[in-house]
Design a protein around this motif. Sequence first.
Motif, PDB file in Angstrom:
ATOM      1  N   ASP A  30      -8.385 -16.167   5.680  1.00 13.59           N
ATOM      2  CA  ASP A  30      -9.526 -17.026   5.391  1.00 13.59           C
ATOM      3  C   ASP A  30      -9.152 -18.443   5.817  1.00 13.59           C
ATOM      4  O   ASP A  30      -8.173 -19.008   5.326  1.00 13.59           O
ATOM      5  N   ILE A  31      -9.904 -19.030   6.749  1.00 13.92           N
ATOM      6  CA  ILE A  31      -9.575 -20.350   7.294  1.00 13.92           C
ATOM      7  C   ILE A  31     -10.761 -21.281   7.093  1.00 13.92           C
ATOM      8  O   ILE A  31     -11.899 -20.934   7.405  1.00 13.92           O
ATOM      9  N   LEU A  32     -10.489 -22.479   6.592  1.00 17.16           N
ATOM     10  CA  LEU A  32     -11.505 -23.503   6.404  1.00 17.16           C
ATOM     11  C   LEU A  32     -11.096 -24.726   7.212  1.00 17.16           C
ATOM     12  O   LEU A  32      -9.967 -25.208   7.093  1.00 17.16           O
ATOM     13  N   VAL A  33     -12.001 -25.228   8.064  1.00 11.16           N
ATOM     14  CA  VAL A  33     -11.718 -26.379   8.932  1.00 11.16           C
ATOM     15  C   VAL A  33     -12.801 -27.422   8.746  1.00 11.16           C
ATOM     16  O   VAL A  33     -13.985 -27.102   8.731  1.00 11.16           O
ATOM     17  N   GLY A  34     -12.371 -28.680   8.616  1.00 15.67           N
ATOM     18  CA  GLY A  34     -13.307 -29.795   8.548  1.00 15.67           C
ATOM     19  C   GLY A  34     -12.932 -30.847   9.572  1.00 15.67           C
ATOM     20  O   GLY A  34     -11.746 -31.141   9.758  1.00 15.67           O
ATOM     21  N   ILE A  35     -13.918 -31.406  10.245  1.00 17.11           N
ATOM     22  CA  ILE A  35     -13.674 -32.411  11.276  1.00 17.11           C
ATOM     23  C   ILE A  35     -14.553 -33.622  10.994  1.00 17.11           C
ATOM     24  O   ILE A  35     -15.742 -33.483  10.708  1.00 17.11           O
ATOM     25  N   LYS A  36     -13.942 -34.804  11.080  1.00 19.93           N
ATOM     26  CA  LYS A  36     -14.688 -36.047  10.975  1.00 19.93           C
ATOM     27  C   LYS A  36     -14.488 -36.827  12.260  1.00 19.93           C
ATOM     28  O   LYS A  36     -13.390 -36.868  12.799  1.00 19.93           O
ATOM     29  N   ALA A  37     -15.535 -37.447  12.755  1.00 25.77           N
ATOM     30  CA  ALA A  37     -15.451 -38.290  13.944  1.00 25.77           C
ATOM     31  C   ALA A  37     -15.966 -39.673  13.576  1.00 25.77           C
ATOM     32  O   ALA A  37     -16.935 -39.809  12.834  1.00 25.77           O
ATOM     33  N   GLU A  38     -15.297 -40.692  14.099  1.00 24.12           N
ATOM     34  CA  GLU A  38     -15.682 -42.068  13.809  1.00 24.12           C
ATOM     35  C   GLU A  38     -15.697 -42.864  15.103  1.00 24.12           C
ATOM     36  O   GLU A  38     -14.737 -42.828  15.866  1.00 24.12           O
ATOM     37  N   MET A  39     -16.794 -43.559  15.342  1.00 23.99           N
ATOM     38  CA  MET A  39     -16.890 -44.411  16.521  1.00 23.99           C
ATOM     39  C   MET A  39     -16.744 -45.855  16.074  1.00 23.99           C
ATOM     40  O   MET A  39     -17.352 -46.269  15.095  1.00 23.99           O
ATOM     41  N   GLY A  40     -15.916 -46.588  16.812  1.00 20.49           N
ATOM     42  CA  GLY A  40     -15.695 -47.988  16.468  1.00 20.49           C
ATOM     43  C   GLY A  40     -16.295 -48.908  17.506  1.00 20.49           C
ATOM     44  O   GLY A  40     -16.423 -48.566  18.678  1.00 20.49           O
ATOM     45  N   THR A  41     -16.680 -50.093  17.057  1.00 19.76           N
ATOM     46  CA  THR A  41     -17.247 -51.076  17.972  1.00 19.76           C
ATOM     47  C   THR A  41     -16.127 -51.751  18.760  1.00 19.76           C
ATOM     48  O   THR A  41     -15.014 -51.897  18.268  1.00 19.76           O
ATOM     49  N   PRO A  42     -16.422 -52.175  19.983  1.00 19.27           N
ATOM     50  CA  PRO A  42     -15.397 -52.828  20.811  1.00 19.27           C
ATOM     51  C   PRO A  42     -14.948 -54.151  20.211  1.00 19.27           C
ATOM     52  O   PRO A  42     -15.693 -54.825  19.505  1.00 19.27           O
ATOM     53  N   LYS A  43     -13.700 -54.525  20.513  1.00 24.03           N
ATOM     54  CA  LYS A  43     -13.189 -55.834  20.112  1.00 24.03           C
ATOM     55  C   LYS A  43     -13.782 -56.886  21.045  1.00 24.03           C
ATOM     56  O   LYS A  43     -14.170 -56.585  22.176  1.00 24.03           O
ATOM     57  N   LEU A  44     -13.839 -58.118  20.602  1.00 23.26           N
ATOM     58  CA  LEU A  44     -14.437 -59.192  21.402  1.00 23.26           C
ATOM     59  C   LEU A  44     -13.742 -59.355  22.751  1.00 23.26           C
ATOM     60  O   LEU A  44     -14.391 -59.600  23.766  1.00 23.26           O
ATOM     61  N   GLU A  45     -12.410 -59.227  22.772  1.00 16.09           N
ATOM     62  CA  GLU A  45     -11.669 -59.417  24.023  1.00 16.09           C
ATOM     63  C   GLU A  45     -11.796 -58.225  24.978  1.00 16.09           C
ATOM     64  O   GLU A  45     -11.443 -58.310  26.140  1.00 16.09           O
ATOM     65  N   ASP A  74     -15.991 -53.674  26.710  1.00 16.80           N
ATOM     66  CA  ASP A  74     -16.345 -52.374  27.294  1.00 16.80           C
ATOM     67  C   ASP A  74     -15.493 -51.231  26.760  1.00 16.80           C
ATOM     68  O   ASP A  74     -15.562 -50.114  27.265  1.00 16.80           O
ATOM     69  N   GLU A  75     -14.656 -51.516  25.776  1.00 18.93           N
ATOM     70  CA  GLU A  75     -13.733 -50.490  25.264  1.00 18.93           C
ATOM     71  C   GLU A  75     -13.871 -50.341  23.756  1.00 18.93           C
ATOM     72  O   GLU A  75     -13.277 -51.082  22.993  1.00 18.93           O
ATOM     73  N   GLY A  76     -14.623 -49.370  23.336  1.00 14.86           N
ATOM     74  CA  GLY A  76     -14.696 -49.027  21.928  1.00 14.86           C
ATOM     75  C   GLY A  76     -13.647 -47.965  21.639  1.00 14.86           C
ATOM     76  O   GLY A  76     -12.683 -47.804  22.393  1.00 14.86           O
ATOM     77  N   TYR A  77     -13.798 -47.242  20.567  1.00 13.27           N
ATOM     78  CA  TYR A  77     -12.863 -46.151  20.302  1.00 13.27           C
ATOM     79  C   TYR A  77     -13.574 -45.021  19.577  1.00 13.27           C
ATOM     80  O   TYR A  77     -14.615 -45.196  18.968  1.00 13.27           O
ATOM     81  N   LEU A  78     -12.973 -43.889  19.692  1.00 14.43           N
ATOM     82  CA  LEU A  78     -13.471 -42.693  19.042  1.00 14.43           C
ATOM     83  C   LEU A  78     -12.272 -42.014  18.398  1.00 14.43           C
ATOM     84  O   LEU A  78     -11.286 -41.714  19.066  1.00 14.43           O
ATOM     85  N   GLU A  79     -12.328 -41.818  17.085  1.00  9.40           N
ATOM     86  CA  GLU A  79     -11.234 -41.180  16.364  1.00  9.40           C
ATOM     87  C   GLU A  79     -11.704 -39.855  15.778  1.00  9.40           C
ATOM     88  O   GLU A  79     -12.838 -39.741  15.321  1.00  9.40           O
ATOM     89  N   PHE A  80     -10.806 -38.884  15.805  1.00  7.05           N
ATOM     90  CA  PHE A  80     -11.092 -37.585  15.202  1.00  7.05           C
ATOM     91  C   PHE A  80     -10.068 -37.306  14.116  1.00  7.05           C
ATOM     92  O   PHE A  80      -8.883 -37.595  14.285  1.00  7.05           O
ATOM     93  N   PHE A  81     -10.523 -36.733  13.038  1.00  4.41           N
ATOM     94  CA  PHE A  81      -9.661 -36.322  11.944  1.00  4.41           C
ATOM     95  C   PHE A  81      -9.935 -34.841  11.699  1.00  4.41           C
ATOM     96  O   PHE A  81     -11.086 -34.448  11.505  1.00  4.41           O
ATOM     97  N   VAL A  82      -8.907 -34.030  11.714  1.00  2.00           N
ATOM     98  CA  VAL A  82      -9.076 -32.590  11.540  1.00  2.00           C
ATOM     99  C   VAL A  82      -8.178 -32.129  10.383  1.00  2.00           C
ATOM    100  O   VAL A  82      -6.983 -32.439  10.353  1.00  2.00           O
ATOM    101  N   ASP A  83      -8.760 -31.430   9.452  1.00  2.00           N
ATOM    102  CA  ASP A  83      -8.012 -30.822   8.347  1.00  2.00           C
ATOM    103  C   ASP A  83      -8.333 -29.342   8.325  1.00  2.00           C
ATOM    104  O   ASP A  83      -9.468 -28.941   8.592  1.00  2.00           O
ATOM    105  N   TRP A  84      -7.341 -28.525   8.004  1.00  2.00           N
ATOM    106  CA  TRP A  84      -7.585 -27.089   7.887  1.00  2.00           C
ATOM    107  C   TRP A  84      -6.761 -26.522   6.755  1.00  2.00           C
ATOM    108  O   TRP A  84      -5.748 -27.072   6.353  1.00  2.00           O
ATOM    109  N   LEU A  85      -7.233 -25.428   6.250  1.00  2.00           N
ATOM    110  CA  LEU A  85      -6.577 -24.726   5.151  1.00  2.00           C
ATOM    111  C   LEU A  85      -6.649 -23.242   5.453  1.00  2.00           C
ATOM    112  O   LEU A  85      -7.721 -22.715   5.745  1.00  2.00           O
ATOM    113  N   VAL A  86      -5.515 -22.584   5.416  1.00  2.00           N
ATOM    114  CA  VAL A  86      -5.467 -21.138   5.605  1.00  2.00           C
ATOM    115  C   VAL A  86      -5.000 -20.527   4.294  1.00  2.00           C
ATOM    116  O   VAL A  86      -3.977 -20.930   3.745  1.00  2.00           O
ATOM    117  N   TYR A  87      -5.774 -19.604   3.793  1.00  2.00           N
ATOM    118  CA  TYR A  87      -5.370 -18.920   2.552  1.00  2.00           C
ATOM    119  C   TYR A  87      -5.798 -17.496   2.580  1.00  2.00           C
ATOM    120  O   TYR A  87      -6.489 -17.045   3.434  1.00  2.00           O
TER     121      TYR A  87
END
Length: 88
Positions: free
Chosen positions: A57-72, A75-88
């Motif tokens: 039995d596997i449970l997976v959760g994913i969160k994605a976060e988009m960040g606004t670009p820095k002033l300097e 044209d470059e923002g960021y995208l972060e992914f967080f992945v957690d899983w549990l196998v039982y």
Amino acid sequence: MASVVLSEAEKLYIVHGVQEELRVDGRGCEDYRCAEVETDVVSNTSGSARVKLGETDILVGIKAEMGTPKLEKPDEGYLEFFVDWLVY
């Protein structure tokens, strides 16, 4: 893609198992385990799934976060992914 190196003994074990229609868990070659798939099972994620295959039995959760670009670097923002899983 990663390659898997098998010894000659491992190769023979696999080939003989296929020829004799045997699996390590005792199932025949055409026997299958029931699979269940559920999506959106965790409410505070961008996406989640639960997969049950036999007694696994596997449970997976994913969160994605988009960040606004820095002033300097406007044209470059960021995208972060967080992945957690549990196998039982």
